[in-house]
Design a protein around this motif. Structure first.
Motif, PDB file in Angstrom:
ATOM      1  N   ALA A  50       0.817  -1.216   0.000  1.00  0.00           N
ATOM      2  CA  ALA A  50       0.000   0.000   0.000  1.00  0.00           C
ATOM      3  C   ALA A  50       0.852   1.267   0.000  1.00  0.00           C
ATOM      4  O   ALA A  50       0.500   2.252  -0.652  1.00  0.00           O
ATOM      5  CB  ALA A  50      -0.930  -0.003   1.212  1.00  0.00           C
ATOM      6  N   ALA A  54       0.521   5.056  -2.118  1.00  0.00           N
ATOM      7  CA  ALA A  54       0.073   6.295  -1.464  1.00  0.00           C
ATOM      8  C   ALA A  54       1.196   7.134  -0.893  1.00  0.00           C
ATOM      9  O   ALA A  54       0.990   8.314  -0.598  1.00  0.00           O
ATOM     10  CB  ALA A  54      -0.918   5.957  -0.351  1.00  0.00           C
ATOM     11  N   VAL A  58      -0.317   7.035   3.229  1.00  0.00           N
ATOM     12  CA  VAL A  58      -0.985   5.759   3.501  1.00  0.00           C
ATOM     13  C   VAL A  58      -1.780   5.841   4.803  1.00  0.00           C
ATOM     14  O   VAL A  58      -2.758   5.109   4.990  1.00  0.00           O
ATOM     15  CB  VAL A  58       0.051   4.617   3.570  1.00  0.00           C
ATOM     16  CG1 VAL A  58       0.912   4.719   4.836  1.00  0.00           C
ATOM     17  CG2 VAL A  58      -0.623   3.251   3.512  1.00  0.00           C
ATOM     18  N   SER A  61      -5.029   6.697   3.800  1.00  0.00           N
ATOM     19  CA  SER A  61      -5.670   5.524   3.194  1.00  0.00           C
ATOM     20  C   SER A  61      -6.336   4.674   4.260  1.00  0.00           C
ATOM     21  O   SER A  61      -7.448   4.168   4.073  1.00  0.00           O
ATOM     22  CB  SER A  61      -4.641   4.697   2.425  1.00  0.00           C
ATOM     23  OG  SER A  61      -4.049   5.446   1.387  1.00  0.00           O
ATOM     24  N   VAL A 218      -3.911   7.571  -2.934  1.00  0.00           N
ATOM     25  CA  VAL A 218      -4.464   7.353  -1.595  1.00  0.00           C
ATOM     26  C   VAL A 218      -5.705   6.467  -1.677  1.00  0.00           C
ATOM     27  O   VAL A 218      -5.889   5.536  -0.881  1.00  0.00           O
ATOM     28  CB  VAL A 218      -4.820   8.702  -0.926  1.00  0.00           C
ATOM     29  CG1 VAL A 218      -5.541   8.487   0.397  1.00  0.00           C
ATOM     30  CG2 VAL A 218      -3.552   9.524  -0.695  1.00  0.00           C
ATOM     31  N   SER A 219      -6.567   6.730  -2.667  1.00  0.00           N
ATOM     32  CA  SER A 219      -7.783   5.936  -2.832  1.00  0.00           C
ATOM     33  C   SER A 219      -7.457   4.498  -3.220  1.00  0.00           C
ATOM     34  O   SER A 219      -8.079   3.554  -2.721  1.00  0.00           O
ATOM     35  CB  SER A 219      -8.685   6.563  -3.899  1.00  0.00           C
ATOM     36  OG  SER A 219      -9.109   7.851  -3.499  1.00  0.00           O
ATOM     37  N   ALA A 221      -4.715   2.821  -2.573  1.00  0.00           N
ATOM     38  CA  ALA A 221      -4.176   2.125  -1.397  1.00  0.00           C
ATOM     39  C   ALA A 221      -5.289   1.817  -0.400  1.00  0.00           C
ATOM     40  O   ALA A 221      -5.308   0.748   0.210  1.00  0.00           O
ATOM     41  CB  ALA A 221      -3.090   2.976  -0.737  1.00  0.00           C
ATOM     42  N   GLY A 222      -6.233   2.762  -0.245  1.00  0.00           N
ATOM     43  CA  GLY A 222      -7.345   2.544   0.670  1.00  0.00           C
ATOM     44  C   GLY A 222      -8.208   1.373   0.250  1.00  0.00           C
ATOM     45  O   GLY A 222      -8.656   0.584   1.090  1.00  0.00           O
TER      46      GLY A 222
END
Length: 463
Positions: A50, A54, A58, A61, A218-219, A221-222
């Motif tokens: 992840a 990001a 993270v 995230s 970020v999205s 990784a989230g």
């Protein structure tokens, strides 16, 4: 589109072929199951995947994934207190949206739980090698500790940890819950120990390029990390083995989510502060490496590796438990073969179910790389959670007077937000994951229309 009455779902609670499940868990054990299924996967295993997406962001995230999980957790808490059965979101959908949607939800849960067990088991071998190297100076050869495509032929440690979890589950729900509680305490202590040591190596410069891939990173990784929050779903699968499910399940779900999110964010913030984000790429045992870098000694990293071995084993145990109970509920409704709902009269455990699921997940873990597994789990989880949010809205309209031990605040607004957030997170996943999901759905629909639709208990009752 036939629906199963809520009263019938509750009345059938615990009943299987040849025996019944035993109600032996209180709020403490349920919370530990929820934490056990959640805490560990995102931090100990997937963090290394992840962070490259990001960067230091993270941490955001984890927050986004946690908020997304929160809205769905509120819906789960309401339905778990209203319909306290083993089927989790599958049973909730059966009572509100109809048999076909329930089947689709259950099919997603099979993907979510089964693949999650395999994904987590893959990372277990990495930390086992860290521990063996630090204590005995030996490691399991790559040919036997990595799946095909990642330098190996067969991931033996991944298979072994699944089989170990199977042995615990065959001993009974109460015994498994006791073992899980011990492992959860060990993993929390381990993560707090990591924070106390690694914070000494935090450098402000490591946060400078905070969001190198922008909000899209970020999205993304989230979405990958979201599968790390499925623990509260695992707790809801224990509805037929809880002593007071209407009261204890909502409490366990919410309490575990708060604890897990706080620990995830704390550990992630310290990890990216102690190690430049570019160096996380390709690491499935990142936390142990950080401690080695910060202290210059192997002692702390070996200690953390041991904690990770225990922690990840508890995730495998609790998620595998959830998978067997989902199949138990689907089998009781005759949507899958009845062998999955056969309960041993002495142990109160669906033994054949447990063995079949464990062997399948173990072989999957040994033969498939981690990345594909994690994303496949995320999309199955998000789809099931989206349906749960819809189920809350539907049940509020169709059965407004039904007693509810917990009520989702600001309904239908919060469930609608939870539904939209799940769709947003699903949109952040890659095209390959969507193709896998589409193929999985097609296979599931073929099985339903070819087998389950005519054999289900509701269908045969109509004849």
């Amino acid at each position: 589109m036939r629906r199963k009455p809520v009263e019938r779902l509750v009345a059938e609670g615990g009943q299987g072929e040849g025996g019944t499940l035993r109600r032996s868990m209180g709020v403490w054990q349920l919370t530990m199951i929820s934490i056990g299924a959640t805490l560990g996967t995102g931090i100990f295993v997937v963090l290394g995947q992840a962070v490259p997406d990001a960067g230091p962001a993270v941490v955001l995230s984890f927050v986004i994934a946690g908020i997304t999980a929160l809205f769905s957790a509120l819906s789960y808490a309401e339905l778990a207190g209203t319909i306290p059965v083993s089927g989790s979101s599958y049973s909730y959908a059966y009572a509100t949206l109809g048999e076909l949607i329930a089947w689709v939800c259950g099919w997603c849960l099979i993907l979510e739980y089964g693949v999650s067990v395999a994904a987590v088991a893959v990372g277990w071998g990495q930390y086992l090698n860290e521990f063996l190297n630090g204590t005995l100076g030996v490691t399991i050869p790559a040919a036997l500790s990595a799946p095909p495509g990642q330098g190996g032929y067969f991931n033996l440690p991944a298979l072994l940890v699944v089989l170990l979890a199977m042995v615990f589950l065959l001993g009974g729900a109460k015994e498994s819950a006791r073992a899980n509680t011990i492992m959860v305490i060990v993993k929390i202590i381990t993560l707090l120990l990591f924070c106390g040591v690694a914070i000494q190596g935090v450098k402000s410069g490591n946060y400078a390029n905070f969001m190198p891939m922008g909000m899209a990173g970020v999205s993304a990784a989230g979405a990958t990390l979201f599968f790390s929050y499925i623990g509260f779903d695992a707790a809801s699968t224990a509805g037929e083995e809880a002593r007071n499910p209407q009261r204890d399940l909502p409490r366990a779900i919410m309490l575990s989510l708060v604890i897990v999110t706080a620990l995830y964010c704390l550990v992630a913030a310290i990890a990216v502060g102690a190690l430049p984000w570019e160096e996380f790429k390709g690491s499935e045992a990142a936390l142990a490496g950080i401690l080695k870098t910060v202290t210059g000694h192997n002692y702390w990293s070996v200690l953390l590796a041991f904690g990770a071995v225990v922690a990840i084993a508890s995730v495998v145990l609790t998620v595998l438990y959830g998978q067997t109970r989902i199949l138990f509920a689907m089998s009781r409704d005759r949507l899958v073969p009845t062998v999955f709902s056969k309960v041993h009269p002495k142990s109160g455990v669906p033994r054949v179910n447990t063995v079949i699921v464990s062997l399948f997940c173990g072989v999957l873990a040994a033969a498939v790389p981690l990345g594909e597994l994690a994303d496949a789990t995320s999309i199955g989880t998000l789809f099931a959670f989206a349906l749960v949010n819809v189920a809350v809205i539907v049940l509020r309209r169709t059965r407004p007077d039904m007693p509810r031990a917990f009520r989702t605040p600001f309904s239908p607004v919060f469930p609608a937000i939870g539904f939209l957030l799940c769709l947003y997170m699903m949109g952040s996943l890659g095209p390959v994951t969507w193709v896998v999901f589409g193929v999985w759905m097609v296979v599931g629909l073929v099985i339903y229309f070819g087998y389950g639709m005519r054999r289900s208990r509701l269908a045969t009752a109509e004849k």
